[in-house]
Design an enzyme around this catalytic site. Structure first.
Site, mmCIF file in Angstrom:
data_model
loop_
_atom_site.group_PDB
_atom_site.id
_atom_site.type_symbol
_atom_site.label_atom_id
_atom_site.label_comp_id
_atom_site.label_asym_id
_atom_site.label_seq_id
_atom_site.Cartn_x
_atom_site.Cartn_y
_atom_site.Cartn_z
ATOM 1 N N THR A 1 1.043 -1.420 0.096
ATOM 2 C CA THR A 1 -0.116 -0.057 -0.051
ATOM 3 C C THR A 1 0.693 1.328 -0.092
ATOM 4 O O THR A 1 2.067 1.057 0.238
ATOM 5 C CB THR A 1 -0.817 0.054 1.347
ATOM 6 O OG1 THR A 1 0.057 0.042 2.398
ATOM 7 C CG2 THR A 1 -1.762 -1.025 1.375
ATOM 8 N N GLU B 1 -5.551 -3.399 -2.131
ATOM 9 C CA GLU B 1 -5.980 -4.452 -1.313
ATOM 10 C C GLU B 1 -7.195 -5.282 -2.188
ATOM 11 O O GLU B 1 -7.567 -6.294 -1.617
ATOM 12 C CB GLU B 1 -6.712 -4.109 0.089
ATOM 13 C CG GLU B 1 -5.847 -3.796 1.202
ATOM 14 C CD GLU B 1 -5.414 -2.260 1.193
ATOM 15 O OE1 GLU B 1 -5.648 -1.576 -0.096
ATOM 16 O OE2 GLU B 1 -4.934 -1.638 2.020
ATOM 17 N N LYS C 1 -14.966 17.384 11.030
ATOM 18 C CA LYS C 1 -15.926 17.326 12.019
ATOM 19 C C LYS C 1 -16.464 18.786 12.672
ATOM 20 O O LYS C 1 -15.352 19.060 13.429
ATOM 21 C CB LYS C 1 -15.472 16.489 13.252
ATOM 22 C CG LYS C 1 -16.657 16.012 14.230
ATOM 23 C CD LYS C 1 -16.432 14.890 15.155
ATOM 24 C CE LYS C 1 -17.837 14.470 15.495
ATOM 25 N NZ LYS C 1 -17.543 13.423 16.747
ATOM 26 N N TRP D 1 -20.666 16.144 10.182
ATOM 27 C CA TRP D 1 -19.404 15.740 9.394
ATOM 28 C C TRP D 1 -19.676 16.773 8.099
ATOM 29 O O TRP D 1 -20.711 16.619 7.579
ATOM 30 C CB TRP D 1 -19.482 14.270 8.924
ATOM 31 C CG TRP D 1 -19.198 13.430 10.385
ATOM 32 C CD1 TRP D 1 -20.350 12.576 11.196
ATOM 33 C CD2 TRP D 1 -18.106 13.205 10.725
ATOM 34 N NE1 TRP D 1 -19.456 12.029 12.017
ATOM 35 C CE2 TRP D 1 -18.348 12.235 11.785
ATOM 36 C CE3 TRP D 1 -16.733 13.449 10.858
ATOM 37 C CZ2 TRP D 1 -17.287 11.752 12.670
ATOM 38 C CZ3 TRP D 1 -15.920 12.997 11.614
ATOM 39 C CH2 TRP D 1 -15.806 12.393 12.477
#
Ligand code: AMP
Length: 554
Positions: free
Chosen positions: A192, A342, A452, A457
């Site tokens: 990754t 992944e 936030k 959000w």
């Protein structure tokens, strides 16, 4: 249980190679690779090389002989440190077909991370593009597992102990007997990009690669066939170049590679010269190309992109404005896709339903900006912080979980990383998304990038994509900065298009017009020359957060 009468034939990469030779031996791999240095500008000069899949087959078999003679055994990791070229393609096939593992190393990572990755994977041999050879002295002394270095392409002088790729495979037999392959054994490996902590290793299997390859190429998704010429700009050192190196030889599409040459002007010329029908890359590449196509059109000398049927964008969110601009100004159909290292990588793709083709223009582009439906054999779902399933209503935001035969079930030698992401047979992507009733997912943010504000959000991705639709803005990233009352508030970091200017009042009005509530609007904007990018061209939000961590909102 009643057993079937079907043959138990393992799914394996040699099948794809055999198919390329027997059905598509005359189809081509065209590589633009550096062949010299311009004495005046000191810039590398691209040369055009052609190989057929028939020749590729023979050279893959020669490479397998050479690797076996060099002591490479099934299961050994064969490292590649290279861009998109025909030689890298040969490694994609040869290493797994002899039972070894093709480990693609991201060339844009800093030396210390490359060293970490090579040592963690315990690579035995390293194949390196010629123009990357100058980096070897900083890397090799720290990598004791590497026994052999092979340089791909001419160099003024081979590094000590290294061999030239062509000499390595020369005079070897063109028929290698494949070992027996278990479809679940590792065929490839990628790490990754590691925005936090050490990079994590994912091992792909033959089975995953074959299933991913035939699913991705099918009509409903990429829709590739012998009629296509494909230019993947997405690099082969990152998550299998989205599967194109396996897909194209399997369905008989020509492949075009441009190695280190990804400048928009150069790409536009290659699209025209090679009559490319399908291409794929990250949004930053396409924003650059869009600028170049617009510039050339305004200058009265437009590039010819008429051969392009589809342009796939993924890797980070594709701005709706960009999708519309390609469609309306250049007649190029953009397909939005999502995936991860992944997930091999294809997780979702935005192919339209028949009814969507009849939508009026604005609604159609709204639809095309969604991140897409799961590809066949992949399942997705949303959960809340207590792991409860959330509804697919297009509004409820949750953590995106994914499962399927090409989704990783663990990280290589990393128990903590595995435990943090595996959940009862599902992989927690770390992405925050919505899914609508038709099954179309939309990435709202990486969990750590959400802003936030006063307990609510705010999606940074949503703001960025809308801002990038404004004619004056070329790139926009939105990050959270600390706020004494609201906890966090959004700050817009923008790159202007050449000769443009804009102020906050205009941008506020623009965002309100596009459906944002007043409390969601960035409190301020900072104009920068460039937004820092990750090794694979995504906005590096971590660097921006660091840069603006003491930012004082007035
Ligand atoms: P990587 O493993 O480096 O390919 O990064 C995977 C991550 O890239 C995903 O988890 C997403 O956060 C992001 N990503 C990939 N495709 C998209 C997309 N179409 N829209 C938004 N984010 C994306």
């Amino acid at each position: 249980m009643l057993q079937s009468t079907m043959m138990d034939v393992p799914l394996s990469i040699p099948f794809l190679l055999e198919r390329a030779k027997s059905l598509f031996a005359d189809k081509k791999v065209i590589s633009y690779i550096p062949v010299g240095i311009d004495p005046e500008t000191k810039a590398p000069i691209p040369g055009r090389l052609e190989e057929t899949y028939g020749q590729m087959y023979d050279r893959c078999h020669q490479l397998m002989h050479a690797l076996a003679e060099a002591g490479i055994q099934p299961g050994d990791r064969v490292g590649t440190f290279a861009t998109n070229t025909f030689r890298h393609l040969e490694l994609y096939f040869a290493a797994p077909s002899m039972g070894a593992v093709c480990h693609m190393i991201n060339i844009r990572l800093p030396d210390d991370q490359v060293v970490y990755i090579i040592n963690h994977a315990e690579d035995k041999v390293l194949f390196v593009d010629n123009f990357l050879a100058p980096r070897l002295p900083a890397i090799l002394p720290k990598c004791p597992t590497i026994k052999l270095v092979v340089i791909m392409g001419a160099v003024p002088a081979l590094p000590p102990g290294a061999v030239d790729y062509e000499a390595f495979i020369a005079h070897k037999a063109t028929e290698y007997t494949y070992p027996e392959i278990d479809e679940r054994q590792a065929s490839g490996m990628c790490y990754t990009s590691g925005t936090t902590g050490n990079p994590k290793g994912v091992l792909y299997s033959h089975r995953a690669i074959v299933l991913h390859c035939i699913t991705a190429a099918m009509g409903e998704l990429m829709g590739l066939s012998e009629a296509d010429t494909v230019l993947p700009i997405v690099p082969m050192f990152h998550v299998n170049a989205w599967g194109y190196p396996y897909m194209c030889p399997t369905v008989g599409s020509n492949l075009v590679f441009t190695s280190m040459f990804t400048d928009p002007k150069f790409l536009a010329k290659v699209f025209a010269d090679e009559k490319v029908t399908h291409t794929a890359g990250v949004p930053t590449i396409w924003l650059g190309l869009l600028d170049e196509l617009d510039r050339a059109k305004q200058a009265g000398a437009p590039h010819n992109t008429s051969s392009i049927n589809s342009l796939v964008v993924g890797g980070s969110a594709a701005p709706r404005g960009m999708i519309e601009a390609f469609g309306e100004r250049h007649n190029i159909h953009v397909i939005h896709a999502w995936g991860m290292t992944e997930t091999t990588p294809l997780g979702t793709m935005n192919t339209l339903k028949p009814a969507h083709h009849h939508l009026e223009k604005a609604a159609k582009y709204d639809q095309m900006a969604l991140t897409g439906r799961p590809t066949a054999l992949v399942q997705i779902k949303l959960v809340d912080e207590h792991d409860h399933l959330l509804p697919n209503d297009g509004k409820t935001i949750g953590r995106l979980l994914v499962r399927g035969p090409w989704v990783t079930a663990s990280y290589y030698k990393d128990e903590a990383g595995t435990a943090a992401t595996q959940q009862n047979g599902w992989f927690d992507t770390g992405d925050i998304a919505t899914i609508n009733s038709e099954g179309y997912m939309l990435i709202q943010d990486r969990a750590k990038d959400l802003i936030k504000s006063g307990g609510e959000w705010i999606s940074s991705v949503d703001l960025e994509n809308t801002l990038m639709g404004h004619p004056s803005i070329r790139e926009a990233a939105v990050v959270a900065v600390p706020h004494p009352k609201w906890d966090e508030r959004p700050l817009g970091v923008i790159v202007m298009r050449e000769g443009s200017s804009v102020d906050k009042t205009v941008l506020d009005a623009y965002l309100l017009e596009h459906g944002f509530a007043k409390w969601m609007l960035p409190d301020a904007y900072e104009v920068v020359a460039e937004i820092p990018k990750t090794s694979v061209g995504k906005f590096l939000k971590r660097a921006l957060r660091e840069q603006f961590k003491d930012y004082k909102l007035i």
